[in-house]
Motif scaffolding. Structure first.
Motif, mmCIF file in Angstrom:
data_model
loop_
_atom_site.group_PDB
_atom_site.id
_atom_site.type_symbol
_atom_site.label_atom_id
_atom_site.label_comp_id
_atom_site.label_asym_id
_atom_site.label_seq_id
_atom_site.Cartn_x
_atom_site.Cartn_y
_atom_site.Cartn_z
ATOM 1 N N MET A 1 0.833 -1.213 0.000
ATOM 2 C CA MET A 1 0.000 0.000 0.000
ATOM 3 C C MET A 1 0.865 1.260 0.000
ATOM 4 N N GLU A 2 1.868 1.246 0.915
ATOM 5 C CA GLU A 2 2.737 2.416 1.017
ATOM 6 C C GLU A 2 3.534 2.602 -0.272
ATOM 7 N N LYS A 3 4.045 1.484 -0.800
ATOM 8 C CA LYS A 3 4.824 1.551 -2.042
ATOM 9 C C LYS A 3 3.964 2.076 -3.176
ATOM 10 N N GLN A 4 2.701 1.617 -3.174
ATOM 11 C CA GLN A 4 1.766 2.065 -4.206
ATOM 12 C C GLN A 4 1.555 3.574 -4.118
ATOM 13 N N ASP A 5 1.374 4.019 -2.885
ATOM 14 C CA ASP A 5 1.176 5.444 -2.652
ATOM 15 C C ASP A 5 2.379 6.246 -3.112
ATOM 16 N N ILE A 6 3.570 5.743 -2.804
ATOM 17 C CA ILE A 6 4.792 6.446 -3.211
ATOM 18 C C ILE A 6 4.866 6.514 -4.736
ATOM 19 N N PHE A 7 4.554 5.397 -5.368
ATOM 20 C CA PHE A 7 4.593 5.354 -6.826
ATOM 21 C C PHE A 7 3.600 6.366 -7.414
ATOM 22 N N ARG A 8 2.387 6.358 -6.863
ATOM 23 C CA ARG A 8 1.364 7.302 -7.344
ATOM 24 C C ARG A 8 1.801 8.751 -7.133
ATOM 25 N N VAL B 1 4.899 9.924 -6.875
ATOM 26 C CA VAL B 1 5.999 10.288 -7.784
ATOM 27 C C VAL B 1 5.443 10.563 -9.173
ATOM 28 N N LYS B 2 4.515 9.713 -9.597
ATOM 29 C CA LYS B 2 3.921 9.884 -10.928
ATOM 30 C C LYS B 2 3.181 11.229 -11.014
ATOM 31 N N PHE C 1 4.888 18.699 -12.297
ATOM 32 C CA PHE C 1 6.002 19.569 -12.656
ATOM 33 C C PHE C 1 6.140 19.728 -14.171
ATOM 34 N N LEU C 2 5.704 18.737 -14.899
ATOM 35 C CA LEU C 2 5.698 18.871 -16.356
ATOM 36 C C LEU C 2 4.706 19.972 -16.752
ATOM 37 N N ALA C 3 3.532 19.934 -16.114
ATOM 38 C CA ALA C 3 2.519 20.959 -16.393
ATOM 39 C C ALA C 3 3.034 22.337 -15.973
ATOM 40 N N VAL C 4 3.680 22.396 -14.789
ATOM 41 C CA VAL C 4 4.226 23.669 -14.306
ATOM 42 C C VAL C 4 5.265 24.180 -15.306
ATOM 43 N N PHE C 5 6.108 23.269 -15.773
ATOM 44 C CA PHE C 5 7.158 23.642 -16.710
ATOM 45 C C PHE C 5 6.557 24.232 -17.984
ATOM 46 N N LEU C 6 5.509 23.593 -18.500
ATOM 47 C CA LEU C 6 4.891 24.060 -19.746
ATOM 48 C C LEU C 6 4.218 25.423 -19.561
#
Lengths: 312, 474
Positions: free
Chosen positions: A1-8, A10-11, A17-22
């Motif tokens: 669960m925790e790993k899943q949360d971390i993955f989500r 990070v994604k 940040f991609l949106a912020v960059f654009l």
């Protein structure tokens, strides 16, 4: 669960940040377009000084420079084209930046450096004000060193395309709409003031010795050595102020001493008539009005012209 | 290390990543080391002062728990003396000496007591108060003495709230260092959102307003009454956003790691009375004074005149807590006076069952909010002025209500725009709680657009050369 949360997380963070960059890139480009589209105002004057002027005589300094040197008057006396690159609120770092920027394109014959009382006093504001160069960080690499004086993290902040235009929305709008053309018309960078000082009492400026800003001193010396190396006639000027004892100001004394050591002419107008006795030539204690500026411009131009003549 | 610096952003990312990467049993040590680093980024040597009070209070807590009767009280007194002593030396010594010099000067004598050339350790009043709350709670039997020295040190030094609060209570914080916090995405995002809003308040509102306020308040003799009125209103928002912005970043940073810190502000300028204002402003300090000073003085269980006196004294001390200057004492006294006067008025109205026309309904409430704001603004004059004579000069000039308004158009534009944005958000939170929300909207496009908008506002309008947080000096 925790790993899943971390993955989500990070994604999502990466997407965010991609949106912020654009968005940052897009808004930054819009700001940039309008910034360099200005044709009046103080920001425009910096752009013009860095990118366009080809005047044979360049005046550098703060608001006292921009208010005191009338290029039209100086041109007649010196028989040379003159541009006033004075910029209010700025200090020695700015003047050096303009000189460096100009030298990329051409070599002026004469540089007039109007120094400020307390020029070498350590003031954080002198560093903060270097934000004025941020919009030029990618087109003027010679300014990078000065920009980095603001903080060691400036290169990180400059990843943002919007950051260089921080707090500039209104001035940029103004520079595009041309309000300053009516409100504060300029003559080759010169900004005349019509107001006349009403208080005739001459205040005394006490000499206070303080710890000098070594970077500012170093920059002052670099301006002198750069001009010497490039074969530019540099004149350091302390222009009039309606203050008793101002010529004895600590920074002014230091500038006088360093200039003398470097063999650079130092023109001190702190005790020159009619500026010492006529308050009607000023708009306030430290700024000449248009009438005073015309008289001063004539005097300083005559003085420099004579020196140039003797030199030849 | 300032929250509004790139250094902090890097520090926060590293510490938080390591925190979740480490096994639970090592996390407290990481947080303690990070907190030491955070504090030492200001003036490294001052960590020794912090260390001194931590050692005393740690042992005092254990000894209080192990003792009974008078001994128990004497250990508490040792702890209080150590904490108040540090405050007295570093914060109040030169102030008291200044006053002694003045008094002796009036009598034509010289002051033989030397001045101390010392800097006030950052956030001293905050962590000493937090430390005192620990020993008092152990003494009262509400909290068990902490046996793990490292955990106790972390309770005092936990970096998000170390230098400007919220001033935590041991019952709320200590146990959290033992709890295992897993990475919960919703909690992490909620913490980051709060931090973003805190940065917005600090960089876009507080530091922007500071440019105008500083210009006016640093040279009040050069400014008109109108300018000083505007500057005072701006200062009210500046100090609120500066301090509550800090609190939001602190609470948000802690929340990301799984810690719940107490709420410190609750939209104070929507308070419709002075007593309500003090329930909404710097809640952790107000409740500290209530729990540990006001109640110790007898609270509401004493005769009415004594209760008024107690309230007044608490505010007077609260003023002094903020700074060693008569301006803060007057600020505290003024607020004490406001509160006592308001209670007296309420009691009078209740006793004679009076009905004040227009006091109810939206108009009445709006008037009360405005009136409370005006009173608070008046007290801020003393809080912000450099000295008492400047404060009175400002009041005299404000009373004349004339002269031109000092303004450069971009400054005024950004100041007003930032206040409008703040009030719009807070009014929505205050009066339309369950309605449409941008930051918590179910639609991710709206939610993320809001975050990006706030970031963009910070980049476009934030003041990046602004100074430290006002409350650091306390």
């Amino acid at each position: 669960m925790e790993k899943q949360d971390i993955f989500r997380f990070v994604k999502r963070t990466l997407l965010f940040f991609l949106a912020v960059f654009l968005v940052d890139f897009a808004v930054g480009q819009v700001m940039r377009y309008f910034y360099f589209r200005q044709d009046s105002g103080s920001l425009y004057r910096t752009t013009y000084a860095l990118d366009s002027t080809t005047a044979q005589v360049l005046v550098l300094g703060s608001s006292r420079a921009s208010r005191h040197y009338n290029p039209d008057v100086m041109q007649v006396a010196m028989n040379r084209t003159v541009y006033n690159a004075g910029q209010k609120g700025n200090h020695i770092f700015y003047h050096y930046g303009i000189l460096k920027g100009v030298l990329r394109r051409y070599k002026p014959q004469v540089v007039v450096l109007d120094i400020l009382y307390d020029e070498f006093k350590p003031v954080q504001d002198s560093y903060d004000r270097l934000s004025v160069f941020l919009p030029y960080h990618d087109t003027h690499p010679e300014l990078e060193e000065l920009i980095n004086l603001r903080s060691p993290f400036e290169p990180v902040k400059l990843v943002s395309k919007v950051y260089p235009y921080n707090s500039l929305i209104l001035p940029v709008l103004n520079g595009n709409l041309g309000f300053d053309k009516v409100r504060e018309p300029e003559i080759k960078g010169y900004l005349p003031i019509d107001a006349v000082m009403t208080d005739s009492v001459k205040k005394r400026s006490e000499r206070i010795e303080y710890g000098l800003d070594s970077l500012k001193l170093q920059t002052f010396e670099e301006i002198m050595s750069t001009c010497k190396k490039e074969g530019i006639n540099l004149y350091v000027v302390f222009s009039p102020a309606y203050l008793e004892n101002i010529g004895n100001n600590y920074s002014v004394s230091i500038a006088r001493k360093i200039a003398s050591e470097q063999g650079v002419p130092f023109l001190d107008f702190s005790g020159t008539e009619p500026f010492v006795s006529d308050n009607k030539l000023y708009s306030d204690n430290v700024h000449l009005n248009a009438k005073g500026a015309d008289i001063f411009s004539r005097q300083v131009a005559d003085s420099i012209a004579n020196r140039l003549k003797n030199q030849n | 290390m300032l929250f509004n610096s790139i250094e902090f952003v890097i520090f926060f990312i590293i510490v938080t990543s390591l925190y979740f990467a480490l096994e639970h049993k090592y996390r407290w040590f990481l947080l303690l080391a990070a907190s030491c680093y955070f504090y030492m980024a200001f003036v490294p040597v001052y960590i020794l002062i912090l260390g001194f009070t931590i050692v005393i209070d740690y042992y005092a807590g254990i000894l209080i728990e192990q003792s009974e009767g008078k001994k128990r009280k004497s250990w508490l007194i040792v702890s209080l003396i150590a904490n108040i002593g540090v405050l007295a030396v570093f914060k109040y010594y030169n102030f008291l000496n200044d006053n002694l010099t003045f008094l002796l000067g009036q009598a034509g004598k010289e002051n033989p007591v030397p001045y101390l050339s010392i800097l006030l350790p950052i956030g001293l009043s905050f962590h000493t108060f937090q430390a005192m709350s620990y020993t008092i709670e152990v003494y009262r039997g509400h909290q068990k003495a902490e046996r793990n020295f490292g955990i106790y040190a972390l309770y005092v030094m936990f970096y998000p709230q170390l230098v400007a609060g919220p001033i935590e209570r041991p019952q709320n914080l200590l146990f959290q260092f033992y709890a295992k916090h897993s990475f919960e995405i919703n909690r992490v995002i909620s913490g980051l959102k709060l931090m973003l809003w805190g940065f917005f308040k600090k960089l876009v509102v507080a530091d922007r307003l500071a440019t105008y306020v500083d210009a006016a308040y640093n040279y009040p003799e050069n400014h008109s009454g109108i300018t000083l009125i505007v500057a005072t209103v701006f200062f009210a928002f500046q100090i609120y956003c500066d301090f509550s912005g800090y609190s939001d970043i602190a609470i948000g940073a802690a929340r990301v790691m799984g810690f719940d810190l107490m709420k410190n502000f609750n939209r104070p300028y929507f308070a419709s009375s002075i007593s309500e204002f003090w329930k909404r402003w710097h809640i952790s300090l107000s409740t500290w004074f209530k729990d540990y000073l006001y109640i110790s003085l007898g609270g509401n269980r004493v005769a009415v005149p004594r209760m008024y006196f107690n309230l007044f004294i608490v505010f007077l001390i609260s003023g002094l807590w903020h700074g060693a200057n008569w301006t803060y004492v007057i600020w505290g006294a003024l607020n004490g006076f406001y509160l006592v006067a308001a209670i007296m008025r309420d009691r009078f109205i209740a006793k004679y069952k009076l009905e004040i026309p227009g006091s109810k309904g939206a108009a009445g409430k709006s008037f009360n909010i405005l009136f409370t704001f005006v009173l608070i603004c008046f007290s801020w004059i003393f809080f912000r002025a450099s000295n008492v004579s400047d404060a009175f000069l400002i009041i005299r000039k404000m009373a004349s209500f004339d002269g031109p308004l000092y303004s450069t158009y971009p400054t005024m534009f950004f100041c007003l725009l930032s206040i409008i944005m703040l009030l719009a958000v807070e009014a929505k939170q205050e009066y339309f709680k369950g309605s449409f929300s941008f930051m918590n909207n179910r639609n991710p496009v709206i939610r993320y657009s809001t975050y990006i908008f706030l970031l963009l506002m910070i980049l476009l309008m934030g003041v990046f050369d602004g100074g430290q947080f006002i409350y650091f000096q306390f």
